[in-house]
Motif scaffolding. Structure first.
Motif, PDB file in Angstrom:
ATOM      1  N   TYR A 149       0.832  -1.206   0.000  1.00  0.00           N
ATOM      2  CA  TYR A 149       0.000   0.000   0.000  1.00  0.00           C
ATOM      3  C   TYR A 149       0.867   1.256   0.000  1.00  0.00           C
ATOM      4  O   TYR A 149       0.604   2.206  -0.769  1.00  0.00           O
ATOM      5  CB  TYR A 149      -0.914  -0.015   1.214  1.00  0.00           C
ATOM      6  CG  TYR A 149      -1.828   1.184   1.300  1.00  0.00           C
ATOM      7  CD1 TYR A 149      -2.981   1.251   0.531  1.00  0.00           C
ATOM      8  CD2 TYR A 149      -1.524   2.254   2.141  1.00  0.00           C
ATOM      9  CE1 TYR A 149      -3.821   2.353   0.593  1.00  0.00           C
ATOM     10  CE2 TYR A 149      -2.364   3.357   2.214  1.00  0.00           C
ATOM     11  CZ  TYR A 149      -3.507   3.398   1.446  1.00  0.00           C
ATOM     12  OH  TYR A 149      -4.333   4.491   1.509  1.00  0.00           O
ATOM     13  N   VAL A 153       1.024   4.048  -2.980  1.00  0.00           N
ATOM     14  CA  VAL A 153       0.758   5.464  -2.682  1.00  0.00           C
ATOM     15  C   VAL A 153       1.879   6.328  -3.244  1.00  0.00           C
ATOM     16  O   VAL A 153       1.641   7.394  -3.831  1.00  0.00           O
ATOM     17  CB  VAL A 153       0.596   5.673  -1.163  1.00  0.00           C
ATOM     18  CG1 VAL A 153       0.618   7.165  -0.824  1.00  0.00           C
ATOM     19  CG2 VAL A 153      -0.700   5.057  -0.668  1.00  0.00           C
ATOM     20  N   ALA A 158      -2.558   4.229  -5.379  1.00  0.00           N
ATOM     21  CA  ALA A 158      -3.475   4.096  -4.245  1.00  0.00           C
ATOM     22  C   ALA A 158      -3.820   5.479  -3.683  1.00  0.00           C
ATOM     23  O   ALA A 158      -2.988   6.394  -3.675  1.00  0.00           O
ATOM     24  CB  ALA A 158      -2.848   3.222  -3.157  1.00  0.00           C
ATOM     25  N   SER A 159      -5.058   5.601  -3.203  1.00  0.00           N
ATOM     26  CA  SER A 159      -5.564   6.848  -2.609  1.00  0.00           C
ATOM     27  C   SER A 159      -5.447   8.030  -3.570  1.00  0.00           C
ATOM     28  O   SER A 159      -5.218   9.171  -3.154  1.00  0.00           O
ATOM     29  CB  SER A 159      -4.815   7.164  -1.301  1.00  0.00           C
ATOM     30  OG  SER A 159      -4.998   6.131  -0.357  1.00  0.00           O
ATOM     31  N   SER A 160      -5.594   7.787  -4.862  1.00  0.00           N
ATOM     32  CA  SER A 160      -5.503   8.844  -5.861  1.00  0.00           C
ATOM     33  C   SER A 160      -6.852   9.486  -6.160  1.00  0.00           C
ATOM     34  O   SER A 160      -6.909  10.493  -6.868  1.00  0.00           O
ATOM     35  CB  SER A 160      -4.928   8.279  -7.166  1.00  0.00           C
ATOM     36  OG  SER A 160      -5.790   7.282  -7.685  1.00  0.00           O
ATOM     37  N   ARG A 161      -7.943   8.865  -5.640  1.00  0.00           N
ATOM     38  CA  ARG A 161      -9.309   9.336  -5.879  1.00  0.00           C
ATOM     39  C   ARG A 161      -9.678   9.292  -7.362  1.00  0.00           C
ATOM     40  O   ARG A 161     -10.577  10.005  -7.811  1.00  0.00           O
ATOM     41  CB  ARG A 161      -9.532  10.741  -5.314  1.00  0.00           C
ATOM     42  CG  ARG A 161      -9.204  10.863  -3.833  1.00  0.00           C
ATOM     43  CD  ARG A 161      -9.637  12.199  -3.282  1.00  0.00           C
ATOM     44  NE  ARG A 161     -11.090  12.295  -3.249  1.00  0.00           N
ATOM     45  CZ  ARG A 161     -11.856  11.824  -2.279  1.00  0.00           C
ATOM     46  NH1 ARG A 161     -11.309  11.190  -1.246  1.00  0.00           N
ATOM     47  NH2 ARG A 161     -13.170  11.960  -2.318  1.00  0.00           N
ATOM     48  N   SER A 166      -7.212   3.332  -8.949  1.00  0.00           N
ATOM     49  CA  SER A 166      -7.533   2.460  -7.816  1.00  0.00           C
ATOM     50  C   SER A 166      -7.711   1.017  -8.264  1.00  0.00           C
ATOM     51  O   SER A 166      -7.313   0.078  -7.564  1.00  0.00           O
ATOM     52  CB  SER A 166      -8.796   2.958  -7.113  1.00  0.00           C
ATOM     53  OG  SER A 166      -8.613   4.261  -6.599  1.00  0.00           O
ATOM     54  N   ARG A 247     -12.019   2.733  -2.107  1.00  0.00           N
ATOM     55  CA  ARG A 247     -12.698   3.432  -1.015  1.00  0.00           C
ATOM     56  C   ARG A 247     -13.927   4.210  -1.491  1.00  0.00           C
ATOM     57  O   ARG A 247     -14.898   4.338  -0.747  1.00  0.00           O
ATOM     58  CB  ARG A 247     -11.718   4.400  -0.334  1.00  0.00           C
ATOM     59  CG  ARG A 247     -10.433   3.739   0.180  1.00  0.00           C
ATOM     60  CD  ARG A 247     -10.704   2.835   1.351  1.00  0.00           C
ATOM     61  NE  ARG A 247      -9.495   2.232   1.882  1.00  0.00           N
ATOM     62  CZ  ARG A 247      -8.715   2.795   2.803  1.00  0.00           C
ATOM     63  NH1 ARG A 247      -9.028   3.998   3.269  1.00  0.00           N
ATOM     64  NH2 ARG A 247      -7.645   2.178   3.234  1.00  0.00           N
TER      65      ARG A 247
END
Length: 305
Positions: A149, A153, A158-161, A166, A247
């Motif tokens: 993870y 990132v 990851a967590s790129s919206r 994703s 997410r």
């Protein structure tokens, strides 16, 4: 002549029947009884979920075992209408299929090439590489998810919206998690294939990749089918990895959506049952259609390897 032949047929039939009876031993009878009981205990819970998915919410606690026949006062499609109305199920199916199909295709190609190289080429450290592949199966995904993870990132996945990033972030660790098993299954089968066919193709001017895709893959089709099915099912049902990287609502897969329904529905067992049916039925169809390939690929690879 016809009467004589008829008599001969009638004389043969009892003997065949007697031979069939002789083959039925006590051990086989016990085995069939145990397997039948096991099948019932496996099938009945799913049957129970299906019939209660067509039942009204308040009736499940009062009577959850009778069959709600279509047209009766107990039959309803409200649970499925509520599931499709409250949750974006088509988008979840789309995300699940994108992830699972991509993982399956990439695993087949990479694991097949890797197994072909180990089976047909000699190089320094070959035994060490083979040992590493086997050793990598000892480490579960729980041990590596945090560094993976953090690495993704740093890559901006990851967590790129962003939905497609994703999905890629989810696909990469699933590919890595399936490779070791796929290599081991394919390696035993490819070793059993006759080398002479590949040598004649090489003498005719075929490259290594042509030999692999046009000769090895068709000959090892049962083993590749086994790898494809297991990779697809594992990726489709993987909740742990997907919960880390997916997410946002538009990134949800079917398994994540089922988890959300489970937490949001509360005591609405009809809605939960309908959601389980919607998740399980595609996998059940895939397994029923391809179960012969699963059994054949595993047994043939095990015997010949």
């Amino acid at each position: 002549m016809e009467s004589i032949s008829a008599k001969k047929v009638s004389e043969k039939q009892p003997s065949r029947f007697k031979r069939a009876l002789r083959r039925i031993t006590a051990g086989k009878v016990v085995s069939y009884i145990v397997l039948s009981f096991w099948a019932l205990t496996t099938i009945y819970p799913f049957y129970w979920v299906i019939i209660n998915s067509f039942r009204y919410r308040g009736q499940i606690r009062r009577d959850s075992f009778s069959i709600p026949w279509p047209g009766s006062e107990y039959f309803t499609l409200d649970n499925y209408e509520l599931a499709f109305g409250r949750f974006n199920i088509p988008n979840a199916y789309k995300n699940s299929l994108i992830i699972s199909i991509t993982v399956t295709v990439v695993v087949i190609i990479l694991a097949g090439l890797f197994a072909y190289g180990l089976a047909r080429y000699n190089f320094k450290g070959k035994k060490f590489v083979h040992s590493l592949v086997i050793a990598s199966m000892m480490f579960p995904v729980f041990c590596t998810i945090i560094p993976i993870y953090k690495m993704e990132v740093a890559w901006g996945l990851a967590s790129s919206r962003e939905a497609y990033k994703s999905l890629i972030a989810t696909i990469l660790p699933q590919i890595a998690g399936n490779l070791s098993f796929a290599i081991i299954v394919l390696l035993g089968f490819i070793k059993s294939l006759p080398v002479e066919i590949e040598e004649s193709a090489y003498l005719d001017g075929c490259s290594v990749f042509k030999i692999f895709f046009r000769i090895v893959m068709p000959m090892a089709r049962p083993s590749f089918a086994t790898v494809a099915i297991f990779s697809f099912l594992w990726s489709y049902n993987d909740l742990f990895t997907q919960s880390f990287f997916l997410r946002l609502p538009n990134e949800k897969t079917v398994t994540l959506l089922l988890n959300d329904i489970n937490s949001q529905a509360g005591t609405n067992y009809g809605l939960m049952a309908s959601a389980v049916v919607l998740v399980v039925i595609p996998i059940l169809i895939v397994y029923i259609l391809l179960q012969k390939n699963i059994i054949k690929g595993m047994t043939v690879g095990a015997v010949k390897g």
